[in-house]
Write a protein that holds these residues in place. Structure first.
Motif, PDB file in Angstrom:
ATOM      1  N   GLU A 635       0.833  -1.200   0.000  1.00  0.00           N
ATOM      2  CA  GLU A 635       0.000   0.000   0.000  1.00  0.00           C
ATOM      3  C   GLU A 635       0.871   1.254   0.000  1.00  0.00           C
ATOM      4  O   GLU A 635       1.824   1.378   0.772  1.00  0.00           O
ATOM      5  CB  GLU A 635      -0.913  -0.007   1.229  1.00  0.00           C
ATOM      6  CG  GLU A 635      -1.882   1.161   1.253  1.00  0.00           C
ATOM      7  CD  GLU A 635      -2.718   1.171   2.526  1.00  0.00           C
ATOM      8  OE1 GLU A 635      -3.480   2.135   2.716  1.00  0.00           O
ATOM      9  OE2 GLU A 635      -2.587   0.222   3.321  1.00  0.00           O
ATOM     10  N   ARG A 636       0.523   2.188  -0.870  1.00  0.00           N
ATOM     11  CA  ARG A 636       1.352   3.377  -1.072  1.00  0.00           C
ATOM     12  C   ARG A 636       1.505   4.187   0.209  1.00  0.00           C
ATOM     13  O   ARG A 636       2.616   4.617   0.547  1.00  0.00           O
ATOM     14  CB  ARG A 636       0.756   4.243  -2.181  1.00  0.00           C
ATOM     15  CG  ARG A 636       1.465   5.588  -2.319  1.00  0.00           C
ATOM     16  CD  ARG A 636       1.041   6.337  -3.540  1.00  0.00           C
ATOM     17  NE  ARG A 636       1.709   7.639  -3.613  1.00  0.00           N
ATOM     18  CZ  ARG A 636       1.720   8.430  -4.670  1.00  0.00           C
ATOM     19  NH1 ARG A 636       1.083   8.064  -5.767  1.00  0.00           N
ATOM     20  NH2 ARG A 636       2.349   9.595  -4.646  1.00  0.00           N
ATOM     21  N   VAL A 649      16.952   2.339   1.845  1.00  0.00           N
ATOM     22  CA  VAL A 649      15.929   1.431   1.329  1.00  0.00           C
ATOM     23  C   VAL A 649      16.566   0.582   0.236  1.00  0.00           C
ATOM     24  O   VAL A 649      17.222   1.114  -0.671  1.00  0.00           O
ATOM     25  CB  VAL A 649      14.710   2.193   0.773  1.00  0.00           C
ATOM     26  CG1 VAL A 649      13.705   1.223   0.173  1.00  0.00           C
ATOM     27  CG2 VAL A 649      14.056   3.018   1.865  1.00  0.00           C
ATOM     28  N   VAL A 650      16.384  -0.729   0.324  1.00  0.00           N
ATOM     29  CA  VAL A 650      16.955  -1.665  -0.650  1.00  0.00           C
ATOM     30  C   VAL A 650      15.833  -2.513  -1.229  1.00  0.00           C
ATOM     31  O   VAL A 650      15.005  -3.049  -0.473  1.00  0.00           O
ATOM     32  CB  VAL A 650      18.017  -2.580  -0.004  1.00  0.00           C
ATOM     33  CG1 VAL A 650      18.605  -3.525  -1.045  1.00  0.00           C
ATOM     34  CG2 VAL A 650      19.118  -1.762   0.653  1.00  0.00           C
ATOM     35  N   SER A 651      15.797  -2.638  -2.557  1.00  0.00           N
ATOM     36  CA  SER A 651      14.763  -3.435  -3.203  1.00  0.00           C
ATOM     37  C   SER A 651      15.306  -4.011  -4.502  1.00  0.00           C
ATOM     38  O   SER A 651      16.165  -3.407  -5.156  1.00  0.00           O
ATOM     39  CB  SER A 651      13.525  -2.576  -3.487  1.00  0.00           C
ATOM     40  OG  SER A 651      12.544  -3.321  -4.178  1.00  0.00           O
ATOM     41  N   ASP A 652      14.787  -5.186  -4.876  1.00  0.00           N
ATOM     42  CA  ASP A 652      15.176  -5.795  -6.144  1.00  0.00           C
ATOM     43  C   ASP A 652      14.260  -5.356  -7.275  1.00  0.00           C
ATOM     44  O   ASP A 652      14.370  -5.857  -8.388  1.00  0.00           O
ATOM     45  CB  ASP A 652      15.180  -7.311  -6.031  1.00  0.00           C
ATOM     46  CG  ASP A 652      13.814  -7.869  -5.666  1.00  0.00           C
ATOM     47  OD1 ASP A 652      12.973  -7.099  -5.161  1.00  0.00           O
ATOM     48  OD2 ASP A 652      13.592  -9.086  -5.858  1.00  0.00           O
ATOM     49  N   PRO A 656       9.278   3.645  -6.748  1.00  0.00           N
ATOM     50  CA  PRO A 656       8.716   4.901  -7.272  1.00  0.00           C
ATOM     51  C   PRO A 656       9.479   6.115  -6.761  1.00  0.00           C
ATOM     52  O   PRO A 656      10.214   6.049  -5.780  1.00  0.00           O
ATOM     53  CB  PRO A 656       7.276   4.873  -6.747  1.00  0.00           C
ATOM     54  CG  PRO A 656       7.322   3.985  -5.554  1.00  0.00           C
ATOM     55  CD  PRO A 656       8.365   2.946  -5.831  1.00  0.00           C
ATOM     56  N   ARG A 657       9.300   7.237  -7.443  1.00  0.00           N
ATOM     57  CA  ARG A 657      10.020   8.449  -7.078  1.00  0.00           C
ATOM     58  C   ARG A 657       9.627   8.973  -5.709  1.00  0.00           C
ATOM     59  O   ARG A 657      10.430   9.624  -5.038  1.00  0.00           O
ATOM     60  CB  ARG A 657       9.777   9.527  -8.135  1.00  0.00           C
ATOM     61  CG  ARG A 657      10.372   9.198  -9.492  1.00  0.00           C
ATOM     62  CD  ARG A 657      10.154  10.343 -10.468  1.00  0.00           C
ATOM     63  NE  ARG A 657      10.756  10.035 -11.769  1.00  0.00           N
ATOM     64  CZ  ARG A 657      10.702  10.850 -12.816  1.00  0.00           C
ATOM     65  NH1 ARG A 657      10.061  12.013 -12.706  1.00  0.00           N
ATOM     66  NH2 ARG A 657      11.271  10.500 -13.957  1.00  0.00           N
ATOM     67  N   ARG A 668      16.379  -1.428  -8.474  1.00  0.00           N
ATOM     68  CA  ARG A 668      16.852  -2.106  -9.677  1.00  0.00           C
ATOM     69  C   ARG A 668      17.532  -1.154 -10.650  1.00  0.00           C
ATOM     70  O   ARG A 668      18.531  -1.506 -11.283  1.00  0.00           O
ATOM     71  CB  ARG A 668      15.683  -2.801 -10.371  1.00  0.00           C
ATOM     72  CG  ARG A 668      16.105  -3.688 -11.532  1.00  0.00           C
ATOM     73  CD  ARG A 668      14.942  -4.462 -12.085  1.00  0.00           C
ATOM     74  NE  ARG A 668      13.960  -3.572 -12.685  1.00  0.00           N
ATOM     75  CZ  ARG A 668      12.806  -3.980 -13.208  1.00  0.00           C
ATOM     76  NH1 ARG A 668      12.484  -5.255 -13.157  1.00  0.00           N
ATOM     77  NH2 ARG A 668      11.963  -3.123 -13.744  1.00  0.00           N
ATOM     78  N   SER A 669      17.007   0.069 -10.779  1.00  0.00           N
ATOM     79  CA  SER A 669      17.613   1.013 -11.721  1.00  0.00           C
ATOM     80  C   SER A 669      19.011   1.417 -11.275  1.00  0.00           C
ATOM     81  O   SER A 669      19.921   1.550 -12.099  1.00  0.00           O
ATOM     82  CB  SER A 669      16.716   2.243 -11.866  1.00  0.00           C
ATOM     83  OG  SER A 669      16.544   2.880 -10.613  1.00  0.00           O
TER      84      SER A 669
END
Length: 711
Positions: A635-636, A649-652, A656-657, A668-669
């Motif tokens: 949920e946003r 913050v770490v994510s595969d 979002p901006r 990922r970017s």
């Protein structure tokens, strides 16, 4: 002096000082005139290494311009001196090294596949490499009728899915998921992508059954594979893999436990076909030819025995190199051996540092990419250390043969072996730390037994067994070979099992390794007292190794695996089901030899099925880390609140901006541009696998693809 102009006095004193300095420099170079040519491959290597270190063509071009400008400026130095010629040559050689590897990368390399893809691959088999220890076979294929695929693909096939009809020249078809060759997953890791590029391999994958044979192989396996299979049939147990590696250089049949024991004990060099094996074979051939020809009185008196024996040894070395696949380390060893034989045939002292420099120059001209690999560095480093030690007057006086009783002679031989082993270990320690993040501490002691055992017992017995197999009488020799190899493995496991066998350390920065290598070369290649100035950069490098802190956070290049350093110097892993390859990569990069805990089990961690939040106390403050665990929708409103709360913050996945942590967002970017990350929270530093602007030809152009998708 009282009536002279003060400005004139200072000017003349400065000129006199410069003249005295130039005279002292020329005097020193005159004393070292025999050692100056040894720096030719070093100058070429600096240019090659700089090409790998700098990120893109504009930086490479700038380096070439700077080196040529320095060479041009050196032309203005006083003529007739060695310093002028050395400065001009150094600039030109460094420029040539950069241009050499740049040109080869443009002409020879194979660009990688740009993204993972499923395909029905029809390909012609170029080579077959069994890997019995992993129950699989590696096929090298040339795709047929698929212009969108690279010209060479390496595919792993389960041993159960193989057919006798699949060999060189066969055409096969199967489904496969192809991937670009893998870059290092973490800073300081093994760069398979760069090696595959220069080998012409553009993609790798695993074949999915069934495998259809469109056209069977017209001929049988090559001699190397036949020899490999024959040795595995004649021996059983762990010894079979070691015996096959000693004869063919193929380590695919060695169990992982035995391979790790060989590495920890400092005996892994025995498994790859290198100088030891080539030298042992050539020496045996020369010995047999000399003894055989000496039987004839006419031959002994009239024939050039050394020339004939050296020619036979050279042919044996070339044949052995071709038999074992002509890999770069083997070719390098063969070239060095041929140079030695040429010197012996001419009646010259062939075992010198000039021989090593000539061999290194030939290898760098033919395979410049080998410079950055551990094989080139360790083999040439070991040889330089041995020869430099043997040329030292005090060591030569101590090791010289003399009339003494057997026990003193034996003790002197053991002492010489120990001193040589320590010199080699000291030379190889920085290389091992840089590439493998660990260095052997007891290898010198293990090699005292292992090298004579391998050279004078195992290899002659194995050669005898192979010869007797031609008559069907090789069983006793194979039994003896197996027992000798069991003893070798006993030494490896005994030494490797010691807690003092290996010193671990986190991944080193490139500058530490470069400083130590140049300092070591300065000490080993010069002969006057000024050589000891090289101890200063070596000491700086050792201090940097001791003070090099382990990373607090490790993030793999795909973002899926995150490891944290815990309070008690342990490590915790985000995903409990990570495979052994990922676990080994994380622990090696961190210089950690313990068990990885579960991040969710930490008292300072709060985890759900989708997210994990962790508090880390580092550098006098608390760091808040937020990591995603799944690809499920979050949920946003809640996720935005968590992002604002977190420092990192770490994510595969692509975040979002509006996810704006306080310090760092790793998604990922970002990972597509930097690769894996090692973060130190004490001083706020971040190390990446490569720079965001890295334009080396083996780098997939993922950034453009990702941007187009996001649009």
């Amino acid at each position: 002096m009282a009536f002279e102009s003060p400005q004139t006095s200072v000017r003349e004193k400065g000129k006199a000082w410069r003249q005295a300095l130039a005279f002292s420099l020329e005097q020193w170079l005159e004393k070292e005139r025999e050692q100056i040519p040894l720096w030719v491959p070093v100058g070429l290597g600096i240019g090659i290494a700089t090409w790998f270190a700098l990120p893109h063509r504009w930086a490479w071009l700038a380096f070439c311009c700077v080196t040529l400008a320095l060479a041009s400026a050196a032309v203005l130095l006083p003529t007739g001196g060695r310093a002028r010629r050395m400065a001009v040559s150094a600039g030109i050689l460094a420029c040539l090294g950069c241009l050499l590897i740049w040109g080869k990368s443009a002409l020879v390399g194979e660009p990688p596949l740009q993204r993972a893809t499923f395909a029905v691959l029809t390909g012609e088999v170029r080579s077959v490499s069994p890997v019995p220890s992993k129950d699989m076979v590696r096929l090298l294929l040339r795709p047929v009728g698929a212009p969108e695929l690279p010209s060479l693909v390496r595919v792993n096939v389960r041993e159960a899915d193989m057919s006798p009809a699949i060999d060189r020249g066969a055409t096969v078809r199967f489904r496969v998921r192809l991937m670009p060759p893998a870059p290092p997953s973490l800073p300081g890791g093994y760069d398979f992508a760069a090696r595959a590029y220069f080998q012409g391999i553009g993609a790798t994958g695993r074949a999915l059954p069934p495998i259809a044979v469109i056209a069977p192989a017209t001929g049988g396996p090559d001699m190397r594979n036949r020899l490999f299979s024959h040795i595995l049939d004649r021996l059983e147990g762990p010894a079979e893999g070691i015996a096959a590696a000693l004869a063919t250089g193929d380590q695919g049949a060695i169990a992982e436990d035995d391979a790790e024991a060989m590495r920890r004990s400092g005996l892994a060099h025995l498994l790859s076909i290198s100088g030891l094996h080539v030298t042992a074979l050539i020496g045996a051939v020369i010995f047999l030819l000399m003894r055989t020809m000496a039987i004839s009185r006419r031959a002994a008196l009239n024939w050039p025995l050394m020339l004939i024996a050296a020619t036979g040894g050279a042919l044996a070395g070339i044949g052995y190199t071709l038999l074992t696949g002509a890999e770069v380390p083997t070719v390098r060893s063969c070239i060095a051996a041929l140079l030695v034989l040429g010197g012996l045939a001419l009646g010259r002292d062939a075992i010198t540092l000039r021989l090593v420099a000539t061999g290194a120059l030939i290898v760098l001209c033919l395979w410049p990419e080998a410079l950055v690999g551990p094989s080139f560095q360790m083999s040439f480093g070991a040889v330089i250390a041995i020869i430099a030690l043997s040329e030292h007057p005090r060591f030569r006086a101590f090791a010289a043969a003399r009339d003494e009783n057997g026990w003193r002679k034996f003790g002197r031989s053991v002492a010489v072996l120990l001193m040589t082993g320590f010199a080699v270990e000291l030379m190889l320690a920085p290389i091992a730390f840089f590439h493998f993040h660990k260095a052997g501490m007891l290898g010198a002691f293990a090699n005292i037994i292992a090298i004579p055992l391998t050279t004078f017992v195992v290899m002659p017995l194995e050669a005898l067994a192979l010869l007797l197999d031609l008559l069907g009488l090789g069983a006793p020799a194979w039994w003896a070979t197996g027992k000798a190899l069991d003893f070798l493995l006993l030494i490896a496991h005994g030494v490797g099992g010691s807690p003092m066998a290996v010193a671990l350390g986190p991944a080193l920065p490139n500058w530490v390794f470069a400083v130590m290598v140049m300092g070591g070369l300065w000490c080993l290649l010069w002969r006057s007292a000024w050589r000891w100035l090289g101890l200063a950069p070596v000491g700086i490098g050792l201090l940097a190794i001791l003070l090099n802190p382990p990373p607090d956070i490790l993030i793999t290049g795909d973002g899926r695996h995150v490891a944290l350093r815990t309070e008690g110097d342990g490590m915790a892993l985000l995903r409990d089901r990570a495979g052994e390859y990922v676990r080994d990569a994380l622990t090696e990069s961190a210089g950690y030899d313990g068990t990885l805990e579960s991040l969710a089990s930490l008292p300072q961690a709060r985890c759900s099925a989708d997210l994990c939040s962790v508090l880390l106390d580092r550098g006098g403050r608390s760091w808040r880390l937020l990591v995603t665990r799944s690809r499920m929708f979050v949920e946003r409103k809640a996720f935005m609140r968590d992002c604002q709360w977190a420092d990192i913050v770490v994510s595969d996945r692509r975040l979002p901006r509006w996810c704006r942590p306080r310090w760092l967002k790793v998604d990922r970017s970002m990972l597509a541009a930097t690769g894996g990350l090692a973060i130190n929270l004490e001083n706020g530093t971040i190390r990446s696998v490569h720079s965001p602007h890295d334009a080396h030809p083996w780098m997939p152009r993922r950034g453009r693809t990702d941007q187009s998708r996001s649009r």
